[in-house]
Motif scaffolding. Sequence first.
Motif, PDB file in Angstrom:
ATOM      1  N   SER A 143       0.858  -1.175   0.000  1.00 46.16           N
ATOM      2  CA  SER A 143       0.000   0.000   0.000  1.00 46.16           C
ATOM      3  C   SER A 143       0.897   1.228   0.000  1.00 46.16           C
ATOM      4  O   SER A 143       1.968   1.195   0.595  1.00 46.16           O
ATOM      5  CB  SER A 143      -0.883  -0.037   1.238  1.00 46.16           C
ATOM      6  N   PRO A 144       0.558   2.306  -0.601  1.00 45.64           N
ATOM      7  CA  PRO A 144      -0.710   2.656  -1.218  1.00 45.64           C
ATOM      8  C   PRO A 144      -0.751   2.460  -2.735  1.00 45.64           C
ATOM      9  O   PRO A 144      -1.563   3.071  -3.411  1.00 45.64           O
ATOM     10  CB  PRO A 144      -0.833   4.138  -0.874  1.00 45.64           C
TER      11      PRO A 144
ATOM     12  N   ARG B  54      -4.386   8.320  -1.291  1.00 50.50           N
ATOM     13  CA  ARG B  54      -4.631   8.598   0.128  1.00 50.50           C
ATOM     14  C   ARG B  54      -6.123   8.773   0.315  1.00 50.50           C
ATOM     15  O   ARG B  54      -6.748   9.557  -0.391  1.00 50.50           O
ATOM     16  CB  ARG B  54      -3.916   9.873   0.570  1.00 50.50           C
ATOM     17  N   SER B  55      -6.694   8.023   1.265  1.00 48.37           N
ATOM     18  CA  SER B  55      -8.128   8.077   1.560  1.00 48.37           C
ATOM     19  C   SER B  55      -8.396   8.955   2.766  1.00 48.37           C
ATOM     20  O   SER B  55      -7.592   9.002   3.697  1.00 48.37           O
ATOM     21  CB  SER B  55      -8.665   6.671   1.861  1.00 48.37           C
ATOM     22  N   PHE B  56      -9.564   9.619   2.758  1.00 49.98           N
ATOM     23  CA  PHE B  56      -9.998  10.427   3.897  1.00 49.98           C
ATOM     24  C   PHE B  56     -11.499  10.637   3.777  1.00 49.98           C
ATOM     25  O   PHE B  56     -12.082  10.498   2.702  1.00 49.98           O
ATOM     26  CB  PHE B  56      -9.250  11.770   3.942  1.00 49.98           C
TER      27      PHE B  56
ATOM     28  N   GLU C  21      -2.912  16.571   0.513  1.00 50.53           N
ATOM     29  CA  GLU C  21      -2.925  15.107   0.398  1.00 50.53           C
ATOM     30  C   GLU C  21      -1.940  14.638  -0.673  1.00 50.53           C
ATOM     31  O   GLU C  21      -1.259  13.628  -0.501  1.00 50.53           O
ATOM     32  CB  GLU C  21      -4.334  14.596   0.098  1.00 50.53           C
ATOM     33  N   LYS C  22      -1.846  15.390  -1.763  1.00 54.93           N
ATOM     34  CA  LYS C  22      -0.902  15.026  -2.825  1.00 54.93           C
ATOM     35  C   LYS C  22       0.537  15.097  -2.315  1.00 54.93           C
ATOM     36  O   LYS C  22       1.341  14.198  -2.578  1.00 54.93           O
ATOM     37  CB  LYS C  22      -1.088  15.932  -4.040  1.00 54.93           C
TER      38      LYS C  22
ATOM     39  N   ARG D  89       1.586  14.717   0.799  1.00 57.66           N
ATOM     40  CA  ARG D  89       1.790  13.571   1.703  1.00 57.66           C
ATOM     41  C   ARG D  89       2.002  12.286   0.903  1.00 57.66           C
ATOM     42  O   ARG D  89       2.825  11.448   1.250  1.00 57.66           O
ATOM     43  CB  ARG D  89       0.591  13.416   2.633  1.00 57.66           C
ATOM     44  N   LEU D  90       1.232  12.144  -0.158  1.00 60.22           N
ATOM     45  CA  LEU D  90       1.321  10.957  -1.005  1.00 60.22           C
ATOM     46  C   LEU D  90       2.682  10.879  -1.693  1.00 60.22           C
ATOM     47  O   LEU D  90       3.331   9.834  -1.697  1.00 60.22           O
ATOM     48  CB  LEU D  90       0.190  11.012  -2.034  1.00 60.22           C
TER      49      LEU D  90
ATOM     50  N   ALA E 221       5.310   9.891   0.766  1.00 54.78           N
ATOM     51  CA  ALA E 221       5.243   8.452   1.069  1.00 54.78           C
ATOM     52  C   ALA E 221       5.841   7.631  -0.070  1.00 54.78           C
ATOM     53  O   ALA E 221       6.540   6.640   0.167  1.00 54.78           O
ATOM     54  CB  ALA E 221       3.800   8.032   1.339  1.00 54.78           C
TER      55      ALA E 221
ATOM     56  N   GLU F 188     -10.643  10.206  -2.109  1.00 52.11           N
ATOM     57  CA  GLU F 188      -9.242   9.859  -2.289  1.00 52.11           C
ATOM     58  C   GLU F 188      -8.593  10.875  -3.213  1.00 52.11           C
ATOM     59  O   GLU F 188      -9.229  11.391  -4.124  1.00 52.11           O
ATOM     60  CB  GLU F 188      -9.072   8.475  -2.926  1.00 52.11           C
TER      61      GLU F 188
ATOM     62  N   ALA G 178      -5.243  10.750  -5.666  1.00 56.37           N
ATOM     63  CA  ALA G 178      -4.342   9.744  -6.221  1.00 56.37           C
ATOM     64  C   ALA G 178      -3.438  10.371  -7.273  1.00 56.37           C
ATOM     65  O   ALA G 178      -3.779  11.394  -7.872  1.00 56.37           O
ATOM     66  CB  ALA G 178      -5.149   8.603  -6.843  1.00 56.37           C
TER      67      ALA G 178
END
Length: 189
Positions: free
Chosen positions: A7-8, A116-118, A131-132, A134-135, A138, A171, A173
């Motif tokens: 994941s992810p 990333r889901s929220f 979120e992008k 953070r993704l 990761a 999400e 992505a």
Amino acid sequence: HRSTLASPVREYAEYLIAEAEVSATAANPTAVGFRTVARYIFGGNKPKEAMAMTAPVRTSVGEKMAMTAPVRTASSGPCAKVSFVVPSKYSLRSAPTPLDRSVRLKRLPRHYLAARSFSGPPPKEQRIGDEKRRLIDALGAAGLQPAKDGVELVYGYHDPFLTPNLLRKNEVAVYVDPASIANVMRRKQ
């Protein structure tokens, strides 16, 4: 989709979408695009065949603007793209023909996505950007890289009219560079 890596990252086989391109300057381009593609899904096609509505609604952001437009949503400067995945029983040749010329059918090739889901309301630009980032952080920590096109996708897995914001799944992505996946897999061997 099929998860083949940690994941992810998800691997997707080729599939078909119905997509509408809408001016990003419209009051609510996602809603306009959603209604346009929903009309196609619910029978605004030749032979007036209603199809199953799939989840999620896809929104893509950062794509280069195309001269033709194919319900995910994408924003690239002056346009936004919203699309649904067409049920798998259809091919590009067998899918009903859209009556609205702003709806296009498009085949997406096999690809990898990291997401990333929220929960919460449909995200605004600030949340999408956060979120992008953070993704991408990761992915970097895992030795992976986003695809060079810079496209980000926003998925909404909820009925936009019935589901309370607290219960909505969203999400953000990005496409993952397949070469970076191959490199990581080689190092693991």
